[in-house]
Design a protein around this motif. Structure first.
Motif, PDB file in Angstrom:
ATOM      1  N   ASP A   5      -1.357   5.384   3.185  1.00  0.00           N
ATOM      2  CA  ASP A   5      -2.148   4.353   3.870  1.00  0.00           C
ATOM      3  C   ASP A   5      -3.471   4.120   3.141  1.00  0.00           C
ATOM      4  OD1 ASP A   5      -0.241   3.977   5.779  1.00  0.00           O
ATOM      5  OD2 ASP A   5      -1.163   5.284   7.269  1.00  0.00           O
ATOM      6  N   LEU A   6      -4.092   5.207   2.689  1.00  0.00           N
ATOM      7  CA  LEU A   6      -5.351   5.087   1.956  1.00  0.00           C
ATOM      8  C   LEU A   6      -5.150   4.319   0.655  1.00  0.00           C
ATOM      9  CD1 LEU A   6      -8.342   5.778   1.636  1.00  0.00           C
ATOM     10  CD2 LEU A   6      -7.662   7.949   0.601  1.00  0.00           C
ATOM     11  N   MET A   7      -4.054   4.608  -0.049  1.00  0.00           N
ATOM     12  CA  MET A   7      -3.767   3.907  -1.307  1.00  0.00           C
ATOM     13  C   MET A   7      -3.545   2.418  -1.068  1.00  0.00           C
ATOM     14  SD  MET A   7      -1.493   6.517  -3.628  1.00  0.00           S
ATOM     15  CE  MET A   7      -0.255   6.855  -2.394  1.00  0.00           C
ATOM     16  N   ASP A   8      -2.861   2.089   0.026  1.00  0.00           N
ATOM     17  CA  ASP A   8      -2.630   0.677   0.353  1.00  0.00           C
ATOM     18  C   ASP A   8      -3.947  -0.045   0.608  1.00  0.00           C
ATOM     19  OD1 ASP A   8       0.088   0.965   0.099  1.00  0.00           O
ATOM     20  OD2 ASP A   8       0.461   1.239   2.246  1.00  0.00           O
ATOM     21  N   ARG A   9      -4.867   0.628   1.309  1.00  0.00           N
ATOM     22  CA  ARG A   9      -6.172   0.033   1.593  1.00  0.00           C
ATOM     23  C   ARG A   9      -6.961  -0.190   0.300  1.00  0.00           C
ATOM     24  NH1 ARG A   9      -8.224   1.198   6.798  1.00  0.00           N
ATOM     25  NH2 ARG A   9     -10.223   0.346   6.079  1.00  0.00           N
ATOM     26  N   MET A  10      -6.908   0.781  -0.592  1.00  0.00           N
ATOM     27  CA  MET A  10      -7.644   0.669  -1.856  1.00  0.00           C
ATOM     28  C   MET A  10      -7.034  -0.426  -2.745  1.00  0.00           C
ATOM     29  SD  MET A  10      -8.214   4.753  -2.532  1.00  0.00           S
ATOM     30  CE  MET A  10      -9.489   4.680  -3.778  1.00  0.00           C
ATOM     31  N   GLU A  11      -5.700  -0.519  -2.736  1.00  0.00           N
ATOM     32  CA  GLU A  11      -5.032  -1.565  -3.510  1.00  0.00           C
ATOM     33  C   GLU A  11      -5.413  -2.944  -2.974  1.00  0.00           C
ATOM     34  OE1 GLU A  11      -0.538  -3.109  -4.729  1.00  0.00           O
ATOM     35  OE2 GLU A  11      -0.796  -1.260  -3.562  1.00  0.00           O
ATOM     36  N   GLU A  12      -5.447  -3.064  -1.660  1.00  0.00           N
ATOM     37  CA  GLU A  12      -5.815  -4.338  -1.040  1.00  0.00           C
ATOM     38  C   GLU A  12      -7.232  -4.746  -1.424  1.00  0.00           C
ATOM     39  OE1 GLU A  12      -6.262  -6.311   3.446  1.00  0.00           O
ATOM     40  OE2 GLU A  12      -5.758  -4.195   3.205  1.00  0.00           O
ATOM     41  N   GLN A  13      -8.150  -3.792  -1.382  1.00  0.00           N
ATOM     42  CA  GLN A  13      -9.528  -4.096  -1.725  1.00  0.00           C
ATOM     43  C   GLN A  13      -9.654  -4.491  -3.192  1.00  0.00           C
ATOM     44  OE1 GLN A  13     -12.298  -0.850  -1.386  1.00  0.00           O
ATOM     45  NE2 GLN A  13     -14.065  -2.199  -1.282  1.00  0.00           N
ATOM     46  N   ALA A  14      -8.982  -3.741  -4.074  1.00  0.00           N
ATOM     47  CA  ALA A  14      -9.045  -4.049  -5.504  1.00  0.00           C
ATOM     48  C   ALA A  14      -8.494  -5.444  -5.793  1.00  0.00           C
ATOM     49  CB  ALA A  14      -8.264  -3.003  -6.296  1.00  0.00           C
ATOM     50  N   THR A  15      -7.416  -5.812  -5.113  1.00  0.00           N
ATOM     51  CA  THR A  15      -6.815  -7.136  -5.312  1.00  0.00           C
ATOM     52  C   THR A  15      -7.751  -8.238  -4.834  1.00  0.00           C
ATOM     53  OG1 THR A  15      -4.610  -6.169  -4.995  1.00  0.00           O
ATOM     54  CG2 THR A  15      -4.797  -8.556  -4.815  1.00  0.00           C
ATOM     55  N   ILE A  16      -8.378  -8.021  -3.695  1.00  0.00           N
ATOM     56  CA  ILE A  16      -9.327  -9.014  -3.178  1.00  0.00           C
ATOM     57  C   ILE A  16     -10.470  -9.247  -4.163  1.00  0.00           C
ATOM     58  CG2 ILE A  16     -11.066  -9.424  -1.372  1.00  0.00           C
ATOM     59  CD1 ILE A  16      -9.167  -8.030   0.579  1.00  0.00           C
ATOM     60  N   LEU A  17     -10.878  -8.183  -4.842  1.00  0.00           N
ATOM     61  CA  LEU A  17     -11.996  -8.273  -5.782  1.00  0.00           C
ATOM     62  C   LEU A  17     -11.560  -8.759  -7.164  1.00  0.00           C
ATOM     63  CD1 LEU A  17     -13.939  -5.046  -4.773  1.00  0.00           C
ATOM     64  CD2 LEU A  17     -14.533  -7.409  -4.248  1.00  0.00           C
ATOM     65  N   GLY A  18     -10.285  -9.117  -7.311  1.00  0.00           N
ATOM     66  CA  GLY A  18      -9.841  -9.750  -8.551  1.00  0.00           C
ATOM     67  C   GLY A  18      -8.980  -8.920  -9.470  1.00  0.00           C
ATOM     68  N   ALA A  19      -8.677  -7.703  -9.093  1.00  0.00           N
ATOM     69  CA  ALA A  19      -7.848  -6.858  -9.950  1.00  0.00           C
ATOM     70  C   ALA A  19      -6.385  -7.304  -9.912  1.00  0.00           C
ATOM     71  CB  ALA A  19      -7.945  -5.402  -9.521  1.00  0.00           C
ATOM     72  N   LYS A  20      -5.713  -7.203 -11.045  1.00  0.00           N
ATOM     73  CA  LYS A  20      -4.282  -7.481 -11.125  1.00  0.00           C
ATOM     74  C   LYS A  20      -3.561  -6.147 -11.262  1.00  0.00           C
ATOM     75  CE  LYS A  20      -0.781  -9.996 -13.787  1.00  0.00           C
ATOM     76  NZ  LYS A  20      -0.514 -10.839 -14.987  1.00  0.00           N
ATOM     77  N   ILE A  21      -2.665  -5.861 -10.342  1.00  0.00           N
ATOM     78  CA  ILE A  21      -1.980  -4.563 -10.324  1.00  0.00           C
ATOM     79  C   ILE A  21      -0.517  -4.739 -10.710  1.00  0.00           C
ATOM     80  CG2 ILE A  21      -1.290  -2.621  -8.866  1.00  0.00           C
ATOM     81  CD1 ILE A  21      -3.808  -3.142  -7.205  1.00  0.00           C
ATOM     82  N   GLU A  22      -0.100  -3.984 -11.715  1.00  0.00           N
ATOM     83  CA  GLU A  22       1.289  -4.024 -12.153  1.00  0.00           C
ATOM     84  C   GLU A  22       1.842  -2.596 -12.120  1.00  0.00           C
ATOM     85  OE1 GLU A  22       1.896  -6.061 -15.808  1.00  0.00           O
ATOM     86  OE2 GLU A  22       0.611  -7.753 -15.271  1.00  0.00           O
TER      87      GLU A  22
END
Length: 251
Positions: A5-22
């Motif tokens: 759950d913590l990882m999902d929250r961090m991924e969501e925040q990073a994506t909102i701030l413009g990060a591209k996750i692959e």
């Protein structure tokens, strides 16, 4: 909250701030050029002016029958993460170093009984840990025993550990509600051998602002030598690396 759950929250925040996750991409090697880095994968090539390596580490396993099948079903590698499930129950701790004894004593604080099993005749842990261990009445120590097999119950959960007495060569067993193994961590740094300076254990060596031996390449988290192996510490190291990147790119 749970780790996922913590990882999902961090991924969501990073994506909102413009990060591209692959995800699902294996790094083969990193190749430096005069102006940027080439990150080679099995499927494509990436280019970057700076890199943060945060590949983490993998728990070292015993490699005995039943282990892989019972991970998460009675076999664990983090007492602070999963120990609370075994309050007032009996557990086994495998290992003889500082981490094994420290985590074993932590578990003894709320578990009914803790049995520590170590393959050698003496612990490799520091004296401060072995002396403190003697103050716990609910900890049993079994030295010179080699784990052989994990046995499951009818429900598919851990039931008992079969081990061999190194002195008599006889098989014995101990029943418990769960097992915690602490025999070390393996850093996920194989792809960077020959590119970065690594410690004897394979961890990435860093200096100021978590910079590695290659200018422009930084490291954070459990793959870095000296890491504490806690998410709060790893997050902080990522912040430190970001300042290193800013300083490097400003040059």
């Amino acid at each position: 909250m749970s780790g996922p759950d913590l990882m999902d929250r961090m991924e969501e925040q990073a994506t909102i701030l413009g990060a591209k996750i692959e995800t699902g991409i294996e790094i083969i090697k990193i190749e430096p050029t005069a102006t940027f880095f080439k990150i080679h994968t099995k499927s494509q090539e990436y280019r970057a002016k700076s890199i943060v390596i945060s590949t983490g580490s993998t728990y070292r396993t015993l490699g005995i029958p039943g282990e892989a099948e019972l991970i998460g079903s009675g076999i664990h590698y983090c007492a602070t993460c999963d120990g609370a499930f075994y309050r007032d129950k009996e557990v086994i701790v495998i290992g003889g170093g500082n981490s094994a004894l420290e985590e074993g004593m932590f578990l003894a604080g709320f578990c009914k009984k803790v049995t520590i099993i170590h393959r050698s005749e003496t612990f490799s842990a520091d004296e401060i840990y072995t002396e403190k261990l003697e103050t716990f009445k609910n900890i049993e120590v079994l030295l010179n025993k080699k784990p052989k097999e994990f046995i499951a119950n009818s429900e598919g959960n851990f039931d008992k550990l079969v081990y061999v007495d190194n002195e008599t060569n006889k098989e014995e067993e101990v029943k418990a509600d769960g097992v915690f193994t602490f025999i070390g961590l393996i850093p996920n740094t194989k792809a960077f051998e020959g590119f970065l300076n690594l410690s004897q254990s394979g961890h990435i060596l860093t200096k100021d602002l978590n910079q590695t031996s290659v200018a422009g390449v930084f490291a954070a988290g459990d793959c870095r030598f000296g890491a504490i192996a806690q998410v709060a510490a790893a997050t902080g190291e990522g912040v430190v690396a970001s300042y290193g990147i800013k300083k490097y790119l400003n040059k």
